[in-house]
Design an enzyme around this catalytic site. Sequence first.
Site, mmCIF file in Angstrom:
data_model
loop_
_atom_site.group_PDB
_atom_site.id
_atom_site.type_symbol
_atom_site.label_atom_id
_atom_site.label_comp_id
_atom_site.label_asym_id
_atom_site.label_seq_id
_atom_site.Cartn_x
_atom_site.Cartn_y
_atom_site.Cartn_z
ATOM 1 N N LYS A 191 0.850 -1.194 0.000
ATOM 2 C CA LYS A 191 0.000 0.000 0.000
ATOM 3 C C LYS A 191 0.884 1.242 0.000
ATOM 4 O O LYS A 191 1.511 1.579 0.993
ATOM 5 C CB LYS A 191 -0.933 0.051 1.226
ATOM 6 C CG LYS A 191 -2.054 1.046 0.949
ATOM 7 C CD LYS A 191 -2.568 1.843 2.105
ATOM 8 C CE LYS A 191 -1.740 2.892 2.705
ATOM 9 N NZ LYS A 191 -1.597 4.146 1.939
ATOM 10 N N GLU A 267 10.170 1.037 10.416
ATOM 11 C CA GLU A 267 11.185 2.073 10.151
ATOM 12 C C GLU A 267 10.448 3.384 10.326
ATOM 13 O O GLU A 267 9.618 3.748 9.493
ATOM 14 C CB GLU A 267 11.681 1.988 8.701
ATOM 15 C CG GLU A 267 12.264 0.665 8.292
ATOM 16 C CD GLU A 267 13.692 0.491 8.772
ATOM 17 O OE1 GLU A 267 14.299 1.471 9.241
ATOM 18 O OE2 GLU A 267 14.186 -0.637 8.698
ATOM 19 N N CYS A 301 13.759 10.857 6.641
ATOM 20 C CA CYS A 301 13.649 10.341 8.017
ATOM 21 C C CYS A 301 14.931 10.548 8.794
ATOM 22 O O CYS A 301 14.909 10.832 9.981
ATOM 23 C CB CYS A 301 13.291 8.868 7.982
ATOM 24 S SG CYS A 301 14.430 7.936 6.957
ATOM 25 N N GLU A 399 9.931 15.774 15.082
ATOM 26 C CA GLU A 399 10.336 15.616 13.692
ATOM 27 C C GLU A 399 9.509 16.593 12.858
ATOM 28 O O GLU A 399 8.284 16.450 12.755
ATOM 29 C CB GLU A 399 10.063 14.181 13.249
ATOM 30 C CG GLU A 399 10.542 13.926 11.847
ATOM 31 C CD GLU A 399 10.262 12.502 11.384
ATOM 32 O OE1 GLU A 399 9.171 11.993 11.649
ATOM 33 O OE2 GLU A 399 11.148 11.928 10.735
HETATM 34 P P1 NAD Z 1 2.671 8.324 7.795
HETATM 35 O O1 NAD Z 1 2.998 7.513 8.981
HETATM 36 O O2 NAD Z 1 1.631 9.361 7.913
HETATM 37 O O3 NAD Z 1 2.213 7.396 6.579
HETATM 38 C C1 NAD Z 1 2.989 6.300 6.156
HETATM 39 C C2 NAD Z 1 2.070 5.255 5.568
HETATM 40 O O4 NAD Z 1 1.180 4.822 6.591
HETATM 41 C C3 NAD Z 1 1.212 5.769 4.415
HETATM 42 O O5 NAD Z 1 1.090 4.754 3.446
HETATM 43 C C4 NAD Z 1 -0.124 6.008 5.082
HETATM 44 O O6 NAD Z 1 -1.229 5.881 4.210
HETATM 45 C C5 NAD Z 1 -0.158 4.924 6.133
HETATM 46 N N1 NAD Z 1 -1.025 5.260 7.265
HETATM 47 C C6 NAD Z 1 -1.315 6.488 7.753
HETATM 48 N N2 NAD Z 1 -2.190 6.386 8.765
HETATM 49 C C7 NAD Z 1 -2.479 5.071 8.930
HETATM 50 C C8 NAD Z 1 -3.315 4.334 9.801
HETATM 51 N N3 NAD Z 1 -4.088 4.929 10.712
HETATM 52 N N4 NAD Z 1 -3.339 2.985 9.694
HETATM 53 C C9 NAD Z 1 -2.584 2.358 8.756
HETATM 54 N N5 NAD Z 1 -1.791 3.003 7.881
HETATM 55 C C10 NAD Z 1 -1.727 4.343 7.964
HETATM 56 O O7 NAD Z 1 4.073 8.925 7.309
HETATM 57 P P2 NAD Z 1 4.325 9.872 6.063
HETATM 58 O O8 NAD Z 1 3.842 11.225 6.418
HETATM 59 O O9 NAD Z 1 3.830 9.237 4.812
HETATM 60 O O10 NAD Z 1 5.910 9.843 5.985
HETATM 61 C C11 NAD Z 1 6.702 10.573 6.810
HETATM 62 C C12 NAD Z 1 7.211 9.744 7.965
HETATM 63 O O11 NAD Z 1 7.901 8.604 7.464
HETATM 64 C C13 NAD Z 1 8.220 10.479 8.808
HETATM 65 O O12 NAD Z 1 7.948 10.257 10.167
HETATM 66 C C14 NAD Z 1 9.544 9.833 8.429
HETATM 67 O O13 NAD Z 1 10.539 9.898 9.414
HETATM 68 C C15 NAD Z 1 9.116 8.440 8.180
HETATM 69 N N6 NAD Z 1 10.122 7.737 7.373
HETATM 70 C C16 NAD Z 1 10.941 6.860 8.005
HETATM 71 C C17 NAD Z 1 11.938 6.208 7.286
HETATM 72 C C18 NAD Z 1 12.854 5.231 7.962
HETATM 73 O O14 NAD Z 1 13.477 4.441 7.263
HETATM 74 N N7 NAD Z 1 12.966 5.226 9.273
HETATM 75 C C19 NAD Z 1 12.094 6.458 5.920
HETATM 76 C C20 NAD Z 1 11.237 7.370 5.306
HETATM 77 C C21 NAD Z 1 10.244 7.999 6.055
#
Ligand code: NAD
Length: 495
Positions: A191, A267, A301, A399
């Site tokens: 997804k 992650e 991230c 963050e």
């Molecule tokens: P997010 O957590 O909002 O969303 C990530 C994914 O989770 C998306 O596909 C989203 O649709 C899904 N999601 C959102 N709410 C959900 C729920 N209630 N239930 C199930 N799935 C849900 O994050 P984002 O805004 O897309 O990305 C930014 C974040 O990602 C930052 O915190 C960043 O640090 C993190 N990130 C971490 C890494 C790593 O390797 N540690 C790498 C890239 C990004």
Amino acid sequence: MTDLSYKDWKSKAAALKFRNQCFISGTFCDAISGAKFETLNPATGAVLTAVARGNGDDIDRAVKSARSAFDSGVWSGKTPSERKEVLLKLAALIRDNIPEFALLDTLDMGKLIKDSSTVDAPGSAHFFQWHAEAIDKLYDEIAPTGGRDIAMIRRVPLGVVGAVVPWNFPLDMATWKLAPALATGNSVVLKPAEQSPLSALFLAELAVEAGLPDGVLNVVPGYGQDAGQALGRHDDVDCLVFTGSTAVGKLFQRYAGESNMKQVWLETGGKSPNIIFPDADLDAAADMAAFGIFFNQGEVCSANSRLLVHASIKDEMLERMKTRAEAITPGDPLDPASTLGAMVDKSHTDTVMQFIESGRQSSRLITGGERVTLNGSDAFVTPTIFDNVESNHKIARDEIFGPVLAVQTFNSDDEAIAMANDTVYGLAASVWTKDLSRALGVSDALNAGTVSVNTVDALSAMTPFGGMKQSGYGRDLSIHAFDKYTALKTTWIRY
Ligand code: NAD
């Protein structure tokens, strides 16, 4: 790809084809409900296309398809060398389509074409190739039992893997999950983030063209709270791998606990410190510190969002940082000469601006802090540096996921270490010094999955990537990524 001009990229963008349906059992299909959502280009506000909005029913259909492919052995039963050949073909196809992949991510989430065409898209091909080449070089084990026993310890695939990924590196974050999951013989339901679903759909189409059997890779675009949650709660998913925010990562732990106790690997977020000691090469440190926070609009991230500088060199360092920040200005992401792209969307830009406003009230703004309108979109933020940031202030703790740097000073190595570790996160850290003993001592003391010395954000397919503390657990990349997608199975033979 860097030889394409602004005009070339614009004309390629105008001719680009968008795949905008779910991809299940090897074919594109609408969501069962018929619902769609619009995906926008944040750099202009224009709608790119309406995408199938998958929900629990579509996830269920995709999981059934993945399960049936897995159980049939059509992929899981292939030898590692056979899987390698298919994934190498996929890597080659990605390489043949670098401009298309670069455009899909740039148009969908605002990153610079110069980065998506030289980092993200070639990176995806490289990561597929690396995991493909590794998979038939891993040997299993025979335990040293002695006697008339042979105890074989083998890695076996888990079954159906659910992957939920973010928007900041849409193609690469999907690849980091898919390459090791597929190489080890699993079937996958992916997804992508609702902000950036397009490159994953093209990737799935190419995977089938490369020879991946139908149903082994399924992609269901949709929102987190419905499609993402349904995948996290599905009773027939064996393992859920997630990259995204810490808050949503915690939800996946709950979904697993309330359903089938599937394995969950996370992650998540970061607030990485970059520590500059007085003996550092300050020019090199400033170049990389600017890259570490402003690359990809700070939507990284492992962004080095906290600059910890020894008090004796703070003024010199700040002057260098200001010059570098001011050389980076928002521009059209499709222009290869642009140095900073658009934020992913308006609402994230609002959030970043709220952090900047709170920073203005408590800290000293060195440069930036402006929201800029370009081509009718106000999703651009200038590189921003705050000095005198208190450790307990939210711009030092949360963050921000934008081009905002918080500067703090220290007077001793111990104080630097304590400040660096004073965070709930533990993804990455950087240390700048010419003193080897200090470099190793400080690196040992930092709670971070990756420490980069005299560079920032060092990363390779060969090294594991992931966090400590609330940055998650489990590792992407390297041989260790295979651990998440396999179980150790022991078979005893007495003779
Ligand atoms: P997010 O957590 O909002 O969303 C990530 C994914 O989770 C998306 O596909 C989203 O649709 C899904 N999601 C959102 N709410 C959900 C729920 N209630 N239930 C199930 N799935 C849900 O994050 P984002 O805004 O897309 O990305 C930014 C974040 O990602 C930052 O915190 C960043 O640090 C993190 N990130 C971490 C890494 C790593 O390797 N540690 C790498 C890239 C990004």
